[in-house]
Design an enzyme around this catalytic site. Sequence first.
Site, PDB file in Angstrom:
ATOM      1  N   HIS A  28      25.587   8.481  13.450  1.00 14.48           N
ATOM      2  CA  HIS A  28      25.185   7.950  14.751  1.00 14.48           C
ATOM      3  C   HIS A  28      25.016   6.433  14.647  1.00 14.48           C
ATOM      4  O   HIS A  28      24.439   5.925  13.687  1.00 14.48           O
ATOM      5  CB  HIS A  28      23.868   8.608  15.177  1.00 14.48           C
ATOM      6  CG  HIS A  28      23.244   7.947  16.367  1.00 14.48           C
ATOM      7  ND1 HIS A  28      23.934   7.730  17.544  1.00 14.48           N
ATOM      8  CD2 HIS A  28      22.000   7.423  16.557  1.00 14.48           C
ATOM      9  CE1 HIS A  28      23.129   7.123  18.404  1.00 14.48           C
ATOM     10  NE2 HIS A  28      21.966   6.914  17.830  1.00 14.48           N
ATOM     11  N   ASN A  46      24.987   1.205  20.853  1.00 16.00           N
ATOM     12  CA  ASN A  46      24.490   2.589  20.752  1.00 16.00           C
ATOM     13  C   ASN A  46      24.730   3.296  22.095  1.00 16.00           C
ATOM     14  O   ASN A  46      24.045   3.018  23.075  1.00 16.00           O
ATOM     15  CB  ASN A  46      22.991   2.544  20.409  1.00 16.00           C
ATOM     16  CG  ASN A  46      22.373   3.926  20.257  1.00 16.00           C
ATOM     17  OD1 ASN A  46      22.992   4.928  20.596  1.00 16.00           O
ATOM     18  ND2 ASN A  46      21.154   3.969  19.770  1.00 16.00           N
ATOM     19  N   CYS A  77      20.120  11.055  21.089  1.00 15.97           N
ATOM     20  CA  CYS A  77      21.213  10.618  20.196  1.00 15.97           C
ATOM     21  C   CYS A  77      21.772  11.753  19.355  1.00 15.97           C
ATOM     22  O   CYS A  77      22.847  11.628  18.777  1.00 15.97           O
ATOM     23  CB  CYS A  77      20.734   9.490  19.299  1.00 15.97           C
ATOM     24  SG  CYS A  77      20.187   8.077  20.251  1.00 15.97           S
TER      25      CYS A  77
END
Length: 330
Positions: free
Chosen positions: A254, A284, A114
């Site tokens: 994020h 996500n 990520c």
Amino acid sequence: MIKAAITAVGGCVPDYVLTNEILSTMVETNDEWIMSRTGIKERRILKGEGKGLSDMCIAATEELLKKRGIKADELDMVIVGTITGDYTFPSTSNVICDKIGAKNAWGFDLSAACSGFIYALATGAQFIETGRYKKILVIGGDKMSSIIDYTDRATCIIFGDGAGAVLLEPTTEDLGVKDFILKADGAGRNYLCMHAGGSVLPPSHETVDARKHYVYQEGQAVFKFAVKGMADVSAEILEKNKLKSEDIKWLVPHQANKRIVDATADRMGIGPEKVMMNIERYGNTTAGTIPLLLWDYEKQLKKGDNLIISAFGGGFTWGSVWLKWAYDTK
Ligand code: UT7
């Protein structure tokens, strides 16, 4: 002094929308649980045989090149933050360069889950700041649906597919990547990883039968590390640069879980009106979340705006980038 400025943004999310309602027919879950625990309503999934990460990256890149009015052969370098490249090798960067005709570029894929986009952004910025290159494409994206177990309700509700791209160019104005703090702790590999498919556990009938080619996540443990890691590093970059929360126009976090984002913003003293969010629509997308936020919010950004970009992910990897936005969108 030369700084690396973002001068264009492109993005791509696939058409197919996987809603909480559809997921409720696949695993035992419901919209209320998913919304209250994560803030996700729907995510996009790349369908179609033979489609891979590069297809989304190329769409994002083509949009970017058109907006900036340049050709692919003007690119010097292409860095792709991802954990779901088209192949183990060659790199997705090579595939993209070939397909778009970036004949004068070289590049590589960068594996930081990520945090892939912020690691790639900081890396690309170095090649601009030294004066070596003039046009670097930094992409973040993942086809998470290729490594998600759609019988595991703890992970399949979170992730989606998507990719975003930014162009880095030199500037001598007080703009662009001003500072970054990047961190890593390999002990985190025990909590969030894909067990098989690498050289430790190559693919075999046994690994497939044991479902080891999917994302493994100890959600609660990762949640605790993520809240602390992302909030601490975001506060640290403010402190290091003597920035106050009122100096910050946008937090670009994020998109792992709305609760992690809220905790980070609270810690920085930043109100929700300054926090970029699109987790509700895309879930996500791992390395894709941050460039997709820039893509979605581009029209609201003004030259000189201070952005704090923060991420936390598998590895563990985490960090923050302080960026001064370099252009107004016409
Ligand atoms: O982006 C990379 C980094 N990753 C992250 O930052 C993810 C961090 N972790 C998280 O976001 C959260 O831990 C999750 C969203 C993964 C899970 O939320 P949670 O609040 O930590 O839930 P939990 O794992 O503690 O589970 C609570 C309960 C359990 O039931 P019991 O044991 O209390 O009866 C789970 O079995 O919720 C159950 N559960 C579900 N229920 C309905 C787990 N998944 C689901 C589901 N629907 N999809």
